[in-house]
Every structure is written in structure tokens, then in C-alpha cells.
Design a protein around this motif. Structure first.
Motif, PDB file in Angstrom:
ATOM      1  N   THR A   1      12.394  39.030  44.092  1.00  0.00           N
ATOM      2  CA  THR A   1      12.951  38.761  43.222  1.00  0.00           C
ATOM      3  C   THR A   1      12.607  39.473  41.592  1.00  0.00           C
ATOM      4  O   THR A   1      11.928  38.284  41.368  1.00  0.00           O
ATOM      5  N   LEU A   2      12.863  40.455  41.578  1.00  0.00           N
ATOM      6  CA  LEU A   2      12.406  41.024  40.101  1.00  0.00           C
ATOM      7  C   LEU A   2      13.099  40.843  39.029  1.00  0.00           C
ATOM      8  O   LEU A   2      14.120  41.921  38.798  1.00  0.00           O
ATOM      9  N   LEU A   3      13.461  39.356  38.215  1.00  0.00           N
ATOM     10  CA  LEU A   3      15.123  39.207  37.235  1.00  0.00           C
ATOM     11  C   LEU A   3      14.575  40.444  35.846  1.00  0.00           C
ATOM     12  O   LEU A   3      13.218  39.569  35.015  1.00  0.00           O
ATOM     13  N   TYR A   4      14.622  40.897  34.935  1.00  0.00           N
ATOM     14  CA  TYR A   4      14.558  41.583  34.136  1.00  0.00           C
ATOM     15  C   TYR A   4      15.777  41.921  33.025  1.00  0.00           C
ATOM     16  O   TYR A   4      16.543  41.894  33.670  1.00  0.00           O
ATOM     17  N   TYR A   5      14.936  41.156  31.959  1.00  0.00           N
ATOM     18  CA  TYR A   5      15.863  40.994  31.109  1.00  0.00           C
ATOM     19  C   TYR A   5      15.250  42.155  29.322  1.00  0.00           C
ATOM     20  O   TYR A   5      16.151  41.222  28.017  1.00  0.00           O
ATOM     21  N   GLY A   6      14.579  42.928  29.652  1.00  0.00           N
ATOM     22  CA  GLY A   6      13.815  43.171  27.650  1.00  0.00           C
ATOM     23  C   GLY A   6      14.506  44.139  27.098  1.00  0.00           C
ATOM     24  O   GLY A   6      13.618  44.823  26.992  1.00  0.00           O
TER      25      GLY A   6
ATOM     26  N   LYS B   1      13.340  43.069  45.192  1.00  0.00           N
ATOM     27  CA  LYS B   1      14.567  43.630  44.701  1.00  0.00           C
ATOM     28  C   LYS B   1      14.876  43.219  43.382  1.00  0.00           C
ATOM     29  O   LYS B   1      14.050  42.785  42.974  1.00  0.00           O
ATOM     30  N   ILE B   2      15.300  44.013  43.016  1.00  0.00           N
ATOM     31  CA  ILE B   2      15.177  43.981  41.462  1.00  0.00           C
ATOM     32  C   ILE B   2      16.856  44.022  40.638  1.00  0.00           C
ATOM     33  O   ILE B   2      17.402  44.109  41.363  1.00  0.00           O
ATOM     34  N   SER B   3      16.599  42.854  40.064  1.00  0.00           N
ATOM     35  CA  SER B   3      17.952  42.493  39.103  1.00  0.00           C
ATOM     36  C   SER B   3      18.364  42.933  37.758  1.00  0.00           C
ATOM     37  O   SER B   3      17.074  42.740  36.922  1.00  0.00           O
ATOM     38  N   TYR B   4      19.180  43.052  37.306  1.00  0.00           N
ATOM     39  CA  TYR B   4      19.396  43.208  35.896  1.00  0.00           C
ATOM     40  C   TYR B   4      20.809  42.498  35.344  1.00  0.00           C
ATOM     41  O   TYR B   4      21.669  43.217  35.033  1.00  0.00           O
ATOM     42  N   PRO B   5      20.233  41.574  35.012  1.00  0.00           N
ATOM     43  CA  PRO B   5      21.447  40.308  34.846  1.00  0.00           C
ATOM     44  C   PRO B   5      22.409  40.965  33.186  1.00  0.00           C
ATOM     45  O   PRO B   5      21.852  40.800  32.146  1.00  0.00           O
TER      46      PRO B   5
END
Length: 321
Positions: A232-237, A256-260
Motif C-alpha cells: 500500500t502506498l499511503l499518499y498525503y502530500g 493499492k493507493i490510499s489517499y486518507p
């Protein structure tokens, strides 16, 4: 009251201390005498791009701690004199703030105002990332960008508390020492996409289970390359430059890509109270150590923004009215 007011969008010089009218609380609101406000990288995006309502001028800042000084009609959750902390209430860079009770929690005696203002935004964010958006379990290997920053430190400590392994990325050797101090198992000094080869070497070419990436477009595609199958790539930038784009066919290894979204972790006040209590318990138990990097008087908010944007700081930055 004194407050930092943004009259025009732009650089740190737009953060000017001004005498501003003190609002009165309406139904479901409280007024709080601010003792300390937290500085977040998100605030720099607000300064450049504005607040969601589009209103100008405005007072920036979304978190802090203080004492209730006035309550609005119908408020039963708090009384005058209560110590409280809040999150996502615009106008925190001020001596006084009016905010909805849905954004506030009562502070226990063993949690200081400085600690509370250091964890309401970054603590809830880290808790969201590691426990819900991309849950880390025993044996999971993670890669944490900006590992020496206030958020990176909290992610690393929570990964370790849940039995995972943390590989930290920092931009300098001095920051690498900070990341190690907060529990990182391995630390790489890297900028841009130079981390791909050493991360794969550390993991015997298997890659990591999760990447926590707040580096923006410059690191996003490289982060995909270091994920193992079904990682999982959790992206928050989102406030750092252009938002990266990717097509589904580009995704390697069934990742999987997550944008929380912050509010999805605390959609109700009950969720806010429940999750902040979990965070306070992590602090009480010693699993989370809070690093306050720098303290500034309110009038020096512009310098705090210059410092955080320079990437020269570690830990949490705080403003004191």
C-alpha cells in the motif's frame, strides 16, 4: 485580541499580527483563551491557497489548546474554565478562538497544553494512517518519508508499537539521528527518488508492505517501485507542489493507493473523543514521545512558516500568544 491575519495569499510575509475583533460563541460553540497553537505544514498551503470558504482576510491555524472562556447557547459538553484542545477549527493563530464543540475535547490533567497542541493534528493523522487507512501489523515493513518531522516521528513510533519495522527517510545526517532516536530500525539519507535502490537492498529486493509518502510528486512514482506485491502506498502530500497522476495500468505488483482524508477518522465528536483518548494513552504509556522542535511567540508566525518550509526543522512547531 491579537491575531495573525492573512489579508492577501502568498508567502510568509503575509502573516501579520493585528488587532482583530474577538468573536462571541453562538449555539453549539465555545470561546477559548488560546495558550498554544500548533503549526502544521498544511498551514503553509492555507496561506498560499486560502481556506475552504474562500474568505479573505482570515486567521490561519487549525489546532491548539487553552481554557474555555465563554460558552454559547445550548452547550453542555464544557464549562467555563475547562482545559480543552481542538482540531480543524480555523483561526487558531490568535489569543482567542470561537469554535464548535464538535471540534474540541476536554484535556485530562496529565496531558499538558503543549503536548495536546502537538498531537491533535499530527497525532490523529498518524493514528488514522497506521491503524485504519493502511493498518500495520506485526512483522510488516514500512517506509516513512520525512521521518524526523513531527508526523514522521509519530508514524514511526506507532508502527513500532504495533510490531512493525520502520525504515525512515531523511534529507540530512542530523535528521537521521532524530529518526533513529524515535525508533526507526533503519534510516536512509536521501532526496528525490534516490531511495529506491537502497530500500530494495534492505528488503532483499522484496520491497516494503507500506509506504507513508508526504513528499509530493517528486517521490510518488519512486514510492510505487519499492512496494512488494499487494503493498500500500499511503499518499498525503497534497499541499506540496503538483498532485501526482497515475493510471491503473501503471500500478505495479497489484499495489493499492490510499489517499486518507483527515475527517474520515473522526467523522463524529464521539470518534474524536475516542481516538484522542487512544492517543493520550499512547503518550501515558511511553509508546509515543512528543518532540517539540521549536517554540515561537505569536508575532513570529511568519518565521515559523519559513522554518517549516525550509525543511530545516524537526519535531513539532508551536506558537504562543
Amino acid at each position: 485580541m491579537q491575531a495573525i491575519v492573512v489579508n492577501s495569499l502568498g508567502g510568509p510575509e503575509e502573516l501579520r499580527i493585528t488587532q482583530s475583533p474577538a468573536g462571541r460563541p453562538g449555539p453549539g460553540e465555545i470561546a477559548v483563551q488560546v495558550s498554544v497553537a500548533g503549526v502544521n505544514f498544511m498551514d503553509t498551503g492555507t496561506r498560499r491557497m486560502g481556506i475552504p470558504t474562500g474568505e479573505i482576510p482570515f486567521i490561519p491555524g487549525v489546532e491548539g489548546a487553552g481554557r474555555v472562556s465563554e460558552i454559547g447557547p445550548g452547550v453542555t459538553e464544557f464549562a467555563i474554565g475547562d482545559r480543552v484542545a481542538w482540531v480543524f477549527a480555523w483561526g487558531s493563530y490568535a489569543e482567542r478562538i470561537v469554535l464548535p464543540v464538535t471540534s474540541a475535547v476536554r484535556l485530562p490533567d496529565d496531558i499538558s497544553d503543549e503536548v495536546a497542541a502537538s498531537v491533535m493534528m499530527q497525532g490523529i493523522t498518524a493514528h488514522h494512517f497506521v491503524t485504519e487507512a493502511a493498518p500495520v501489523g506485526p512483522g510488516d515493513v514500512t517506509l516513512v518519508h520525512a521521518a524526523a518531522g513531527g508526523l514522521g516521528q509519530k508514524i514511526i513510533q506507532l508502527v513500532k508499537a504495533r510490531g512493525g519495522t520502520a525504515i525512515g527517510l531523511t534529507s540530512t545526517a542530523a535528521k537521521a539521528e532524530v529518526a533513529r532516536r524515535f525508533g526507526a530500525d533503519h534510516v536512509l539519507v536521501s532526496t528525490g527518488d534516490a531511495f529506491v535502490k537502497p530500500v530494495l537492498e534492505l528488503t532483499d529486493q522484496q520491497g516494503v508492505d507500506t509506504v507513508f509518502d508526504g513528499g509530493g510528486e517528486t517521490t510518488f512514482h519512486a514510492s510505487m517501485k519499492v512496494l512488494r506485491r499487494h503493498g500500500t502506498l499511503l499518499y498525503y502530500g497534497a499541499v506540496i507542489g503538483a498532485v501526482p497522476t497515475v493510471t491503473l495500468r501503471e500500478l505495479p505488483n497489484s499495489i493499492k493507493i490510499s489517499y486518507p482524508v483527515f475527517r474520515d477518522h473522526i467523522p463524529t465528536r464521539e470518534d474524536l473523543v475516542r481516538n484522542t483518548e487512544k492517543i493520550f494513552q499512547l503518550i501515558r504509556s511511553g509508546q509515543w514521545k512528543i518532540d517539540i522542535g521549536r517554540r515561537y511567540p505569536l508575532r513570529d508566525a511568519a518565521q515559523a512558516h519559513r522554518d517549516i518550509e525550509s525543511r530545516a526543522t524537526t519535531g513539532k512547531l508551536l506558537l504562543f500568544p
